[in-house]
Design an enzyme around this catalytic site. Structure first.
Site, PDB file in Angstrom:
ATOM      1  CD1 TRP A 109      -0.062  -1.512   3.102  1.00  0.00           C
ATOM      2  CD2 TRP A 109       0.623   0.616   3.276  1.00  0.00           C
ATOM      3  NE1 TRP A 109       0.757  -1.419   4.206  1.00  0.00           N
ATOM      4  CE2 TRP A 109       1.189  -0.126   4.340  1.00  0.00           C
ATOM      5  CE3 TRP A 109       0.910   1.991   3.175  1.00  0.00           C
ATOM      6  CZ2 TRP A 109       2.028   0.450   5.293  1.00  0.00           C
ATOM      7  CZ3 TRP A 109       1.745   2.563   4.123  1.00  0.00           C
ATOM      8  CH2 TRP A 109       2.297   1.795   5.173  1.00  0.00           C
TER       9      TRP A 109
ATOM     10  CE  LYS B 131      -2.993  -9.438  -2.199  1.00  0.00           C
ATOM     11  NZ  LYS B 131      -3.505  -8.149  -1.698  1.00  0.00           N
ATOM     12  N   PRO B 132      -3.171  -6.118  -5.814  1.00  0.00           N
ATOM     13  CG  PRO B 132      -4.710  -4.417  -6.317  1.00  0.00           C
ATOM     14  CD  PRO B 132      -4.369  -5.865  -6.620  1.00  0.00           C
ATOM     15  CB  ALA B 133      -1.982  -3.217  -0.606  1.00  0.00           C
TER      16      ALA B 133
ATOM     17  CD  GLU C 148      11.563  -3.496  -2.375  1.00  0.00           C
ATOM     18  OE1 GLU C 148      11.924  -3.556  -1.178  1.00  0.00           O
ATOM     19  OE2 GLU C 148      10.817  -2.631  -2.824  1.00  0.00           O
TER      20      GLU C 148
ATOM     21  CD  GLU D 202      10.677  -1.981   7.125  1.00  0.00           C
ATOM     22  OE1 GLU D 202      10.067  -3.057   7.200  1.00  0.00           O
ATOM     23  OE2 GLU D 202      11.006  -1.460   6.044  1.00  0.00           O
TER      24      GLU D 202
END
Ligand code: ADP
Length: 479
Positions: free
Chosen positions: A149, A173-175, A249, A381
């Site tokens: 996203w 498949k996008p967020a 990634e 992170e």
């Protein structure tokens, strides 16, 4: 909004699911759209169509594929303002940043339209008198892409453009938090004239179900993922049974080192750019800022003054440079990280809390000085607008600190001694090193990580490799 689409795109048609889910604006939680929620079965259908389309698309001449990609690029640039507006609505980043992302995203389509024509093979001297050897490169087949996203547009084009240029077909498949930018890209792809089934977009709230289908389905020959290291590991395991090619990634824990011979003003500007972009929610954002002791106080003073000037608010407002965080759990995570630093002796220099209401997703740009290795700001992170500042004495010490993480994506340092610049750049265990700059992302350079930040490179002349197989032909009897 002419490019607002709520259905998914399979085999050149707009498709409904059996239910819907809401996409909301992270600034005020207002409803942006109700989108169709697709199932695992529909994903399987899309993969089948992509496989059928592959048989056609791979036979296109490179120049033909290039022409359609070029058209897609031009449409994206023509609609850049609207794409940016939609992106800000669903993602929250300031409009200027969103427009930057659209142009960055489109630049991959432009670049790989050009690279499509340069998929060269080799002629290799044979190992015997009557042998000749040649290689060709061929598209791997159907590619599945799962994207995050934080860059709802560019993380798609960065994968899809090289895949399509190579002759692969794609299922994306996008967020689920930001599907509208993906669907707008599908609408423009439709207008650009890709044959049906070459690009398919599956929007779904069932990420793990869709992921399982993409990994298990033998028709998918390659999975490209951008997202968390946690999910990347799940997907790698799931891809093992069909021995799929994968590109990953994943997360980062970027060090940003300022040596005492650095231009302090430039280092402050570079650190701000690297840290606070997208409210700190990028995988290449500075996570740990290391400043050499002689200039620590001077740097901290200037950095604090600059951070205090950053305006937080609605990304649509042109004065705003930091938008909301993406969702409540992201804010809670950042609050815990800040509290952990304070509990362990960190000093809150500025920021540290939400802006406005108790449920606001706006978070103050924050600085923690006296940061130490035992704090979460060192190990995790952060993915939010928090800068922990660590003091160091020697080059050896800071290299050891910088590399003390399982991640290896981006790193940065500022200094002027050229021999040291080479020593540090070579010693940093990262896929990317920014030297006297905090902004490293560009289409023309290979983006990617090492260690648990993943593998594979996106962009540059290397970006096609992830979507190509090398075939070697051994010609005998050449007498
Ligand atoms: P982030 O922390 O950036 O949200 P995630 O790794 O959770 O990163 O999400 C990145 C992408 O991975 C999103 O498209 C999300 O829907 C998807 N995703 C999350 N969990 C899974 C899963 N178990 N299988 C497949 N995809 C997943």
């Amino acid at each position: 909004m002419k490019l607002l689409r709520t259905k998914s795109y399979i085999n050149g048609k707009w498709v409904t699911g059996h239910r819907k889910f809401s996409v909301t604006n992270p600034y005020d939680q207002s409803l942006v759209a109700e989108v169709e929620d697709l199932s695992r079965d529909q994903c399987r259908t899309a993969i089948q169509h992509a496989n059928d389309a592959f048989k056609v698309w791979k036979k296109y001449a490179a120049a033909e594929r290039a022409a359609i990609l070029r058209k897609w690029y031009e449409l994206q640039m023509e609609h850049a303002e609207e794409l940016a507006y939609l992106l800000t609505l669903e993602q929250g980043k300031p409009l200027a940043e969103a427009l930057g992302e659209i142009k960055y995203g489109a630049s991959f389509v432009e670049w790989f339209a050009e690279e499509a024509r340069r998929v060269y093979g080799d002629t290799i001297p044979g190992h015997k008198r009557d042998i000749r050897i040649t290689t060709i490169k061929q598209p791997v087949g159907v590619v599945a892409a799962i994207t995050p996203w934080n860059f709802p547009n560019a993380m798609i084009t960065r994968k899809v453009a090289p895949a399509l240029a190579a002759g692969c077909t794609v299922v994306i498949k996008p967020a689920e938090l930001t599907p509208l930018s993906a669907l707008a890209l599908a609408e423009l792809a439709d207008q650009a004239g890709f044959p049906p089934g070459v690009i398919n977009i599956i929007v779904s709230s069932q990420a793990s179900e869709i992921g399982k289908e993409m990994c298990a389905n033998p028709l998918v020959r390659k999975l490209s993922f951008t997202g968390s290291t946690r999910v990347g590991k799940i997907l790698m395991r799931q891809c093992a049974d069909t021995v799929k090619k994968v590109s990953m990634e994943l997360g980062g824990n970027a060090p940003f080192i300022v040596f005492d011979d650095a231009d302090v003003d430039a280092a402050v500007a570079g650190a701000i750019a690297s840290k606070y972009r997208n409210a700190g929610q990028t995988c290449v954002c500075t996570n740990r800022l290391f400043v050499q002791e002689n200039i620590y106080d001077a740097f901290l003073e200037k950095y604090t003054a600059a951070v205090k000037k950053l305006t937080v608010g609605n990304g649509i407002d042109s004065a705003v440079v930091i938008g909301p965080m993406i969702e409540e759990k992201a804010v809670v995570s950042v609050e815990k990280i800040v509290q952990n630093a304070i509990d362990n002796g960190g000093k809150l220099v500025t920021g540290g809390k939400r802006v406005g209401a108790a449920d606001s997703l706006l978070f103050e740009p924050t600085i923690i000085s006296n940061a130490q290795r035992n704090m979460q700001v060192f190990t995790k992170e952060i993915f939010g607008p928090i800068t922990p500042i660590f003091k160091f004495e020697t080059e050896a010490e800071v290299i050891e600190l910088a590399n003390d993480t399982p991640y290896g994506l981006a790193s940065y340092f500022y200094g002027s001694d050229y021999a040291r610049i080479w020593r540090i750049a070579e010693a940093l265990e990262y896929g990317m090193v920014g030297i006297n700059t905090g902004m490293i992302s560009t289409t023309v350079a290979p983006f990617g990580g090492i260690k648990e930040s993943g593998f594979g490179r996106e962009g540059s002349k290397y970006g096609m490799d992830d979507y190509l197989e090398i075939k070697y032909m051994c010609w005998g009897g050449v007498k």
